[in-house]
Motif scaffolding. Sequence first.
Motif, PDB file in Angstrom:
ATOM      1  N   THR A 181       0.835  -1.208   0.000  1.00  0.00           N
ATOM      2  CA  THR A 181       0.000   0.000   0.000  1.00  0.00           C
ATOM      3  C   THR A 181       0.866   1.253   0.000  1.00  0.00           C
ATOM      4  OG1 THR A 181      -1.797  -1.125   1.174  1.00  0.00           O
ATOM      5  CG2 THR A 181      -1.762   1.276   1.263  1.00  0.00           C
TER       6      THR A 181
ATOM      7  N   GLU B 250       2.411   1.722  -3.463  1.00  0.00           N
ATOM      8  CA  GLU B 250       1.446   2.059  -4.513  1.00  0.00           C
ATOM      9  C   GLU B 250       0.716   3.372  -4.262  1.00  0.00           C
ATOM     10  OE1 GLU B 250       0.287   0.859  -7.497  1.00  0.00           O
ATOM     11  OE2 GLU B 250       2.061  -0.436  -7.495  1.00  0.00           O
ATOM     12  N   GLU B 251       0.355   3.619  -2.989  1.00  0.00           N
ATOM     13  CA  GLU B 251      -0.565   4.718  -2.688  1.00  0.00           C
ATOM     14  C   GLU B 251       0.036   5.816  -1.806  1.00  0.00           C
ATOM     15  OE1 GLU B 251      -3.572   5.042  -3.875  1.00  0.00           O
ATOM     16  OE2 GLU B 251      -4.287   3.060  -4.487  1.00  0.00           O
ATOM     17  N   GLY B 252       1.210   5.555  -1.211  1.00  0.00           N
ATOM     18  CA  GLY B 252       1.857   6.595  -0.423  1.00  0.00           C
ATOM     19  C   GLY B 252       1.681   6.450   1.082  1.00  0.00           C
TER      20      GLY B 252
ATOM     21  N   ALA C 132      -1.985   6.649   2.821  1.00  0.00           N
ATOM     22  CA  ALA C 132      -2.742   5.415   2.653  1.00  0.00           C
ATOM     23  C   ALA C 132      -2.180   4.318   3.548  1.00  0.00           C
ATOM     24  CB  ALA C 132      -2.721   4.974   1.189  1.00  0.00           C
ATOM     25  N   TYR C 133      -0.853   4.271   3.661  1.00  0.00           N
ATOM     26  CA  TYR C 133      -0.238   3.280   4.548  1.00  0.00           C
ATOM     27  C   TYR C 133      -0.735   3.467   5.974  1.00  0.00           C
ATOM     28  CZ  TYR C 133       3.187   0.977   7.521  1.00  0.00           C
ATOM     29  OH  TYR C 133       3.777   0.201   8.495  1.00  0.00           O
TER      30      TYR C 133
ATOM     31  N   ALA D 245      -9.136  -2.512   1.259  1.00  0.00           N
ATOM     32  CA  ALA D 245      -8.598  -1.487   0.356  1.00  0.00           C
ATOM     33  C   ALA D 245      -9.724  -0.696  -0.305  1.00  0.00           C
ATOM     34  CB  ALA D 245      -7.712  -2.141  -0.697  1.00  0.00           C
ATOM     35  N   GLU D 246     -10.733  -1.399  -0.770  1.00  0.00           N
ATOM     36  CA  GLU D 246     -11.846  -0.720  -1.452  1.00  0.00           C
ATOM     37  C   GLU D 246     -12.603   0.187  -0.498  1.00  0.00           C
ATOM     38  OE1 GLU D 246     -13.935  -4.030  -3.063  1.00  0.00           O
ATOM     39  OE2 GLU D 246     -12.652  -4.179  -4.858  1.00  0.00           O
TER      40      GLU D 246
ATOM     41  N   LEU E  58      -8.910   2.763  -2.036  1.00  0.00           N
ATOM     42  CA  LEU E  58      -7.597   2.493  -2.622  1.00  0.00           C
ATOM     43  C   LEU E  58      -7.728   1.533  -3.806  1.00  0.00           C
ATOM     44  CD1 LEU E  58      -5.653   1.981   0.740  1.00  0.00           C
ATOM     45  CD2 LEU E  58      -5.920   4.096  -0.591  1.00  0.00           C
ATOM     46  N   ASP E  59      -6.677   1.449  -4.608  1.00  0.00           N
ATOM     47  CA  ASP E  59      -6.663   0.572  -5.774  1.00  0.00           C
ATOM     48  C   ASP E  59      -6.293  -0.832  -5.312  1.00  0.00           C
ATOM     49  OD1 ASP E  59      -6.191  -0.814  -8.129  1.00  0.00           O
ATOM     50  OD2 ASP E  59      -5.226   0.875  -9.132  1.00  0.00           O
TER      51      ASP E  59
ATOM     52  N   ILE F  36      -2.558  -2.913  -5.390  1.00  0.00           N
ATOM     53  CA  ILE F  36      -1.902  -3.253  -4.116  1.00  0.00           C
ATOM     54  C   ILE F  36      -1.684  -4.758  -4.014  1.00  0.00           C
ATOM     55  CG2 ILE F  36      -2.178  -3.266  -1.610  1.00  0.00           C
ATOM     56  CD1 ILE F  36      -3.732  -0.611  -1.925  1.00  0.00           C
TER      57      ILE F  36
ATOM     58  N   ARG G 178       1.066  -5.980  -6.125  1.00  0.00           N
ATOM     59  CA  ARG G 178       2.380  -5.517  -5.675  1.00  0.00           C
ATOM     60  C   ARG G 178       2.908  -6.324  -4.488  1.00  0.00           C
ATOM     61  NH1 ARG G 178       4.542  -0.315  -6.796  1.00  0.00           N
ATOM     62  NH2 ARG G 178       6.787  -0.433  -6.434  1.00  0.00           N
TER      63      ARG G 178
END
Length: 255
Positions: free
Chosen positions: A155, A158-160, A163-164, A187-188, A192-193, A197, A200
């Motif tokens: 996370t 991918e999202e920064g 988001a983490y 995640a949803e 988040l994507d 995630i 990854r």
Amino acid sequence: MLTRPTRLTALALTMGLAAGAAMAQDFDPAEMTPEQREAFRAEVRSYLLDNPEVIMEAVSQLEARQAEQQAQADDQLVADNADALFRDGYSWVGGNPDGDVTIVEFSDYRCGYCRKAFPEVNELIESDGNIRFVLKEFPILGEASVTSSRFAIATMMEEGDEAYGQVHDALMTLEQNPSEPVLRRLAETLGLDADAILARMGDEEITRRIQETRQLASQMQINGTPSFVLGGEMVRGYVPLEAMREMVEQARSES
């Protein structure tokens, strides 16, 4: 609490004091006859029964000495591993990035004591406002722990960082097993994507980060969670909020 062998060591030290007194007399204990040795042992036993506080004094002195030795060893471990602890370049940094006290936590999402500490650590950081908080992903309680950490790190990649932080908080309170459907819903729910995630999670960079943290923990003689480095001091295990506040103030006074 001292282990049984250590308590026996303390008892031996106490008996050594009595032996020292005996050596001040005109005989050599090494040359005692069996009868003299038996009498000497009886005298030591009688003395300790009459003065049992001597044993506790020896135990307390030994405990204090061991605690001081451990603290000195821990201080050296922190100094020797400062860069990896405080500036590894990939561990999540929360709280105040410019804070005057840094707390590092080695944590496992499936650890009951980590979960107990979680709201208290958050309260400490938020109420203080001047603490830099570094979080080390240290999954040691099985496959579910590893899966959770890989998801959290994926996370971040991918999202920064923001988001983490959200995912970390959600995983710390997650009651279900972290299966793929559960992680996808998590995640949803956070917007988040999930596909990116989950894809990854197998990244070798994630493996490297977890392995490096485990190696660091080994060097620091950390084998359980939660474990903290607070300022320059090692704290192994859960510590109540008020005690942590006192430790933060102590770290400030020493900086």
